[in-house]
Design a protein around this motif. Structure first.
Motif, PDB file in Angstrom:
ATOM      1  N   ALA A 182       0.843  -1.206   0.000  1.00  0.00           N
ATOM      2  CA  ALA A 182       0.000   0.000   0.000  1.00  0.00           C
ATOM      3  C   ALA A 182       0.874   1.251   0.000  1.00  0.00           C
ATOM      4  O   ALA A 182       0.514   2.268  -0.581  1.00  0.00           O
ATOM      5  CB  ALA A 182      -0.916  -0.010   1.219  1.00  0.00           C
ATOM      6  N   ASP A 280      -8.334   3.480   1.403  1.00  0.00           N
ATOM      7  CA  ASP A 280      -7.325   2.548   1.913  1.00  0.00           C
ATOM      8  C   ASP A 280      -8.053   1.425   2.641  1.00  0.00           C
ATOM      9  O   ASP A 280      -8.577   1.622   3.728  1.00  0.00           O
ATOM     10  CB  ASP A 280      -6.378   3.314   2.857  1.00  0.00           C
ATOM     11  CG  ASP A 280      -5.336   2.407   3.502  1.00  0.00           C
ATOM     12  OD1 ASP A 280      -5.214   1.241   3.088  1.00  0.00           O
ATOM     13  OD2 ASP A 280      -4.637   2.878   4.427  1.00  0.00           O
ATOM     14  N   THR A 310      -3.863  -4.391   0.019  1.00  0.00           N
ATOM     15  CA  THR A 310      -2.510  -4.854   0.334  1.00  0.00           C
ATOM     16  C   THR A 310      -2.533  -6.327   0.741  1.00  0.00           C
ATOM     17  O   THR A 310      -3.545  -6.803   1.262  1.00  0.00           O
ATOM     18  CB  THR A 310      -1.899  -4.010   1.477  1.00  0.00           C
ATOM     19  OG1 THR A 310      -0.621  -4.538   1.817  1.00  0.00           O
ATOM     20  CG2 THR A 310      -2.756  -3.990   2.723  1.00  0.00           C
ATOM     21  N   LYS A 313      -1.597  -7.591   5.347  1.00  0.00           N
ATOM     22  CA  LYS A 313      -2.354  -8.079   6.508  1.00  0.00           C
ATOM     23  C   LYS A 313      -2.871  -9.490   6.278  1.00  0.00           C
ATOM     24  O   LYS A 313      -2.902 -10.295   7.185  1.00  0.00           O
ATOM     25  CB  LYS A 313      -3.550  -7.163   6.811  1.00  0.00           C
ATOM     26  CG  LYS A 313      -3.192  -5.712   6.949  1.00  0.00           C
ATOM     27  CD  LYS A 313      -2.324  -5.442   8.145  1.00  0.00           C
ATOM     28  CE  LYS A 313      -1.799  -4.033   8.077  1.00  0.00           C
ATOM     29  NZ  LYS A 313      -0.526  -3.835   8.691  1.00  0.00           N
TER      30      LYS A 313
HETATM   31  C1  LIG Z   1      -3.739   2.295   7.579  1.00  0.00           C
HETATM   32  C2  LIG Z   1      -2.805   1.378   6.873  1.00  0.00           C
HETATM   33  N1  LIG Z   1      -2.775   1.388   5.544  1.00  0.00           N
HETATM   34  C3  LIG Z   1      -1.976   0.557   4.865  1.00  0.00           C
HETATM   35  C4  LIG Z   1      -1.152  -0.339   5.520  1.00  0.00           C
HETATM   36  C5  LIG Z   1      -0.358  -1.353   4.734  1.00  0.00           C
HETATM   37  O1  LIG Z   1       0.807  -0.939   4.310  1.00  0.00           O
HETATM   38  P1  LIG Z   1       1.759  -1.792   3.359  1.00  0.00           P
HETATM   39  O2  LIG Z   1       0.928  -2.495   2.342  1.00  0.00           O
HETATM   40  O3  LIG Z   1       2.622  -0.759   2.783  1.00  0.00           O
HETATM   41  O4  LIG Z   1       2.480  -2.775   4.224  1.00  0.00           O
HETATM   42  C6  LIG Z   1      -1.112  -0.348   6.899  1.00  0.00           C
HETATM   43  C7  LIG Z   1      -0.195  -1.227   7.627  1.00  0.00           C
HETATM   44  O5  LIG Z   1      -0.134  -1.263   8.818  1.00  0.00           O
HETATM   45  C8  LIG Z   1      -1.980   0.512   7.596  1.00  0.00           C
HETATM   46  O6  LIG Z   1      -2.009   0.489   8.942  1.00  0.00           O
END
Ligand SMILES: Cc1ncc(COP(=O)(O)O)c(C=O)c1O
Length: 468
Positions: A182, A280, A310, A313
């Motif tokens: 993300a 998001d 993403t 998680k």
């Molecule tokens: C609010 C939010 N958005 C996105 C993400 C995911 O980020 P990424 O895909 O960069 O790991 C997270 C990760 O903790 C998050 O808390």
């Protein structure tokens, strides 16, 4: 450090207590505790039992002064040296918390945004990736890719099936752009949607600091917008807004689910002001209860919503894979920026994830983890109800891997979080998520990385701190 290095603070000088320093510098005790921890870890100060913190007699040499060939710091773009940017990007890096101190057991991580990698079926995934590597061995990909480097087609196909089932989002593979998590999606969107110095970007406050950093780096004009129990306050959005960033399913970090009425109001506002919405949906797979409100992207608004997903998680954050489902008018520009940044995300990993999804392993893993996380969440809620009802008021939420609770009475959330960190329990206070001053204080409890007994131990430490 500078004052110690250049002698303004002489060797052996006693530093003020964090309480006294708070009065002088006007910053939170949490921040001061972090600073003191860092000075201690880097050998600038020493602690003497019952007497306080003192400038060390022998201080470490500053690396900048003795590394020949280092670029002088004035060549660096000052943006990346700003403490708010450093804090936002090193959001999960607690000073002194990475390594447990001698004699201490590894800490308990109650921070939001963590998952349990111990339960990921790594052997199944390894076999999927190996099979794809063997395939690549037989059929090396052509260069440049025939797919316009929008991401591997099989993965885009798998993503569109996966989110149709888990999030009721209907899209075609050619509307999907594969990203490195993300975070890269935010950066791509910021670079594509922001005209430096001109575009106003509205951000939920409190919100996700790394998202804020991406839009600030693109020189957007950032406007924090408050959130209430129905989601972002649309009546507080600036008239000249160009981009509105929201987490409608599980506001980060409060956890609020955006109401139906607020969603309608938001989309209407965006259309009326020629703005776009960045949705998001970082943990949308983990809905635990209540009415499944669909993603914003569902609602007849594929032309104004950029949906960001993403695998951090629902699989593993280390995969660095995510995606944007973008309006068709914006895709060519987004693909150009993605290609400019890194051409495309690593093909073997994309293929491995595509196979993992196509063979049903992701759906199975999500089902399993949903039950496990729901159980942890229930126990945490029970502890909050039974032991913390006099000082914490949980924010109702139905999704995700964390619970946020507002402080009530006279509990100092920053102080509690700082003491917890010193006792090996990683915990964030709400303060670090706010942009505007004066946000309602509270604590955030992540249960993703911990089993029930660890949650119980962490919460016991916290209860003892609060009762003391
Ligand atoms: C609010 C939010 N958005 C996105 C993400 C995911 O980020 P990424 O895909 O960069 O790991 C997270 C990760 O903790 C998050 O808390």
């Amino acid at each position: 450090m500078e004052a110690i290095d250049d002698g303004r603070l002489a060797r052996g000088t006693r530093l003020p207590s964090t309480r006294a320093a708070q009065r002088v510098f006007g910053v939170s005790r949490n921040t001061l505790a972090d600073v003191y921890d860092r000075l201690l870890n880097e050998g600038y100060v020493v602690m003497r039992r019952r007497s306080g913190t003192f400038v060390a007699d022998k201080i470490p040499e500053s690396p900048a002064t003795h590394e020949p060939g280092d670029a002088p710091p004035y060549r660096l773009n000052p943006y990346w040296l700003r403490t708010d940017v450093q804090d936002a990007i090193h959001f999960w890096r607690e000073p002194g918390a990475d390594q447990p101190r001698a004699g201490q057991s590894p800490g308990i991580d109650l921070r939001a945004g963590q998952i349990d990698p111990r339960l990921f079926p790594i052997a199944v995934f390894r076999r999927a990736v190996s099979r794809q590597l063997r395939r690549l061995e037989r059929m090396p990909p052509r260069n440049p890719s025939s797919q316009g480097n929008q991401g591997n087609y099989r993965l885009r196909e798998a993503i569109s099936r996966h989110i149709r089932i888990t999030r009721a989002v209907v899209c075609r593979p050619d509307e999907v752009l594969v990203t490195s998590g993300a975070q890269q999606a935010f950066d791509l969107l910021a670079r594509t949607l922001v005209t430096p110095g001109e575009t106003t970007v509205a951000l939920e406050d409190p919100g996700y600091p790394p998202l804020r950093a991406a839009f600030a780096a693109a020189a957007a004009k950032l406007v924090p917008v408050p959130v209430d129990q129905e989601g972002i306050r649309v009546d507080h959005l600036p008239r000249d807004v160009g981009v509105i960033c929201v987490c409608p399913s599980h506001q980060f970090p409060l956890g609020v689910l955006m109401s139906e009425q607020r969603r309608e109001q938001l989309v209407r506002f965006a259309r009326a002001h020629k703005a776009v919405i960045v949705e998001d949906d970082y943990d949308g797979e983990f809905r635990h209860e209540g009415n499944p409100l669909q993603a914003l992207r569902m609602r007849d608004c594929a032309d104004v919503v950029f949906y960001v997903g993403t695998f951090s998680k629902c699989m593993l954050p280390s995969l660095r894979l995510g995606f944007i489902i973008a309006p068709r008018w914006a895709l060519p520009a987004l693909v150009t920026v993605k290609n400019y940044l890194d051409w495309h995300s690593p093909t073997p990993m994309q293929l491995g994830v595509a196979e993992f999804i196509a063979e049903g392993h992701l759906a199975q893993h999500v089902r399993k983890m949903r039950n496990i996380y729901a159980h942890r969440r229930e126990r945490l809620h029970q502890i909050l109800r039974e032991d913390f009802s006099d000082c914490l008021e949980p924010v109702p939420s139905s999704y995700g891997l964390h619970i946020c609770a507002f402080a009530t009475g006279n509990m100092d959330a920053n102080l509690v979080a700082a003491s917890a960190v010193r006792q090996g329990v990683q915990l964030h206070s709400l303060e670090r998520y706010y942009m505007a001053p004066g946000g309602r204080p509270g604590l955030i409890f992540g249960y993703g990385a911990l089993d029930v007994s660890q949650i119980e131990r962490g919460m016991k430490v916290l209860r003892d701190i609060i009762r003391r």
